[in-house]
Write a protein that holds these residues in place. Structure first.
Motif, PDB file in Angstrom:
ATOM      1  N   LYS A 235       0.729  -1.576   0.286  1.00 48.76           N
ATOM      2  CA  LYS A 235      -0.067   0.074  -0.375  1.00 48.76           C
ATOM      3  C   LYS A 235       0.713   1.645  -0.077  1.00 48.76           C
ATOM      4  CE  LYS A 235      -4.080  -1.917   0.470  1.00 48.76           C
ATOM      5  NZ  LYS A 235      -5.179  -1.807  -0.682  1.00 48.76           N
ATOM      6  N   ILE A 236       1.857   0.932   0.496  1.00 45.90           N
ATOM      7  CA  ILE A 236       2.819   2.083   0.695  1.00 45.90           C
ATOM      8  C   ILE A 236       3.952   2.327  -0.435  1.00 45.90           C
ATOM      9  CG2 ILE A 236       5.234   3.161   2.014  1.00 45.90           C
ATOM     10  CD1 ILE A 236       1.871   3.345   3.496  1.00 45.90           C
ATOM     11  N   ILE A 237       4.659   1.692  -1.063  1.00 53.29           N
ATOM     12  CA  ILE A 237       5.591   1.397  -1.925  1.00 53.29           C
ATOM     13  C   ILE A 237       5.268   2.495  -3.370  1.00 53.29           C
ATOM     14  CG2 ILE A 237       6.930   0.218  -3.192  1.00 53.29           C
ATOM     15  CD1 ILE A 237       7.804  -1.689  -1.300  1.00 53.29           C
ATOM     16  N   PRO A 238       3.964   1.893  -4.246  1.00 50.27           N
ATOM     17  CA  PRO A 238       4.003   2.582  -5.077  1.00 50.27           C
ATOM     18  C   PRO A 238       3.166   3.717  -5.213  1.00 50.27           C
ATOM     19  CG  PRO A 238       1.993   0.408  -5.065  1.00 50.27           C
ATOM     20  CD  PRO A 238       2.677   0.815  -3.345  1.00 50.27           C
ATOM     21  N   LYS A 239       3.275   4.515  -3.740  1.00 54.41           N
ATOM     22  CA  LYS A 239       2.647   5.927  -3.066  1.00 54.41           C
ATOM     23  C   LYS A 239       4.354   6.591  -3.298  1.00 54.41           C
ATOM     24  CE  LYS A 239      -2.097   5.142  -2.100  1.00 54.41           C
ATOM     25  NZ  LYS A 239      -2.259   5.991  -2.736  1.00 54.41           N
ATOM     26  N   THR A 240       5.414   5.887  -3.121  1.00 50.89           N
ATOM     27  CA  THR A 240       6.506   6.745  -2.788  1.00 50.89           C
ATOM     28  C   THR A 240       7.129   6.986  -3.854  1.00 50.89           C
ATOM     29  OG1 THR A 240       7.013   4.807  -1.858  1.00 50.89           O
ATOM     30  CG2 THR A 240       6.223   6.492  -0.169  1.00 50.89           C
ATOM     31  N   THR A 241       6.725   6.882  -5.347  1.00 49.80           N
ATOM     32  CA  THR A 241       7.650   6.322  -6.392  1.00 49.80           C
ATOM     33  C   THR A 241       8.430   7.547  -6.968  1.00 49.80           C
ATOM     34  OG1 THR A 241       5.868   6.201  -7.984  1.00 49.80           O
ATOM     35  CG2 THR A 241       6.961   4.265  -7.193  1.00 49.80           C
ATOM     36  N   LYS A 242       7.624   8.780  -6.696  1.00 50.21           N
ATOM     37  CA  LYS A 242       7.659   9.843  -6.842  1.00 50.21           C
ATOM     38  C   LYS A 242       8.878  10.833  -6.613  1.00 50.21           C
ATOM     39  CE  LYS A 242       3.588  11.076  -9.803  1.00 50.21           C
ATOM     40  NZ  LYS A 242       2.701  11.731 -10.102  1.00 50.21           N
ATOM     41  N   ILE A 243       9.217  10.117  -5.395  1.00 50.52           N
ATOM     42  CA  ILE A 243      10.429  10.705  -4.172  1.00 50.52           C
ATOM     43  C   ILE A 243      11.376  10.308  -4.645  1.00 50.52           C
ATOM     44  CG2 ILE A 243      11.661  11.408  -1.847  1.00 50.52           C
ATOM     45  CD1 ILE A 243       8.699  10.328  -0.385  1.00 50.52           C
TER      46      ILE A 243
END
Length: 276
Positions: A235-243
């Motif tokens: 749930k977390i990893i896909p939302k942090t790819t832009k960092i």
């Protein structure tokens, strides 16, 4: 008259607000530690030996936890900025690193967006604040919040509802066990209601946080537990790819084991971050 009422309310809030932290160590590099829901600053005690040689450690109690107090009302970003600025001025801190576990991750993210030029390194451990579960969205919505409050005041009804959700496959057995454990006792249920309801305003879109982190090139570490069903990595990893400055670390542990599991990793991630 309106100005008078506003000032009176503001002064009342300041009077009723106390943000507690414990300072330890005397190293040259300040580091802020922010705990998870239902915990206190002492949860980081096992980290201190490794950190204090090179850091001055500030371990906080969140509002409604430990020795920190606050009136029952939504915490705005402006209010949190004011409280944290007071702390930085009092301790004469120019730059610092910040580590947040679970609920502390949400505070770490908003603090980073408020003081990006002062952040040396951001470390997030199984962080809240990156995705919003359906339960959080419903419980903090205008129609859902009164029901949420009712269920916190009537735990038998809440447990019945949980078991129905479990039977229907809407939620997992692990999540049911977690909820029932965390909601034992009136004080815990009150803390859950306060935390979800009053901290909602400081949960920023992760896209907003990512832009700030990228703009200021803040080295960011994300530590996740592969056995964590509360903050699951998928749930977390896909939302942090832009960092762009993000480095992800995975440990084979459940949610409530992550602080202990990270006590040797975090000091190593903090080391070597400062340059003359």
């Amino acid at each position: 008259m309106k100005i008078f009422l506003f000032l009176a309310a503001y002064l009342m809030e300041l009077t009723n607000t106390s943000l507690f932290y414990r300072k330890s160590g005397n190293g040259p590099h300040p580091v802020i530690l922010l705990h998870g829901f239902g915990q206190e600053h002492t949860v980081f005690d096992s980290w201190l030996t490794a950190l204090e040689a090179n850091h001055t450690v500030y371990a906080f109690d969140h509002y409604y936890h430990g020795q920190s107090t606050r009136e029952d009302s939504p915490l705005s970003i402006a209010q949190w900025k004011h409280q944290f600025e007071d702390f930085l001025l009092r301790e004469d801190i120019t730059k610092f690193s910040i580590v947040g576990f679970s609920l502390g991750g949400r505070f770490a993210l908003v603090t980073t967006t408020l003081f990006p030029e002062r952040i040396n390194r951001l470390i997030l451990i199984a962080p809240d604040g990156i995705f919003r579960s359906i339960w959080f969205r419903v419980a903090t919505s205008a129609p859902g919040n009164p029901l949420f409050k009712y269920l916190m005041l009537h735990p038998d009804r809440f447990n019945t509802l949980l078991n129905v959700f479990k039977q229907l496959g809407i939620t997992s057995s692990a999540m049911v066990r977690f909820a029932q454990k965390e909601l034992q006792g009136k004080d815990n249920r009150k803390r859950v209601y306060r935390t979800w309801t009053y901290f909602k305003p400081i949960q920023l879109p992760i896209s907003t946080v990512a832009k700030v982190i990228n703009q200021h090139r803040i080295q960011t570490h994300l530590i996740l537990g592969t056995l964590d069903t509360i903050i699951p990595p998928d749930k977390i990893i896909p939302k942090t790819t832009k960092i762009r400055t993000l480095e992800t670390h995975k440990l084979p542990y459940k949610h409530h084991h992550m602080i202990e599991a990270s006590k040797t990793l975090v000091p190593s991630l903090l080391s070597g971050e400062f340059f003359d």
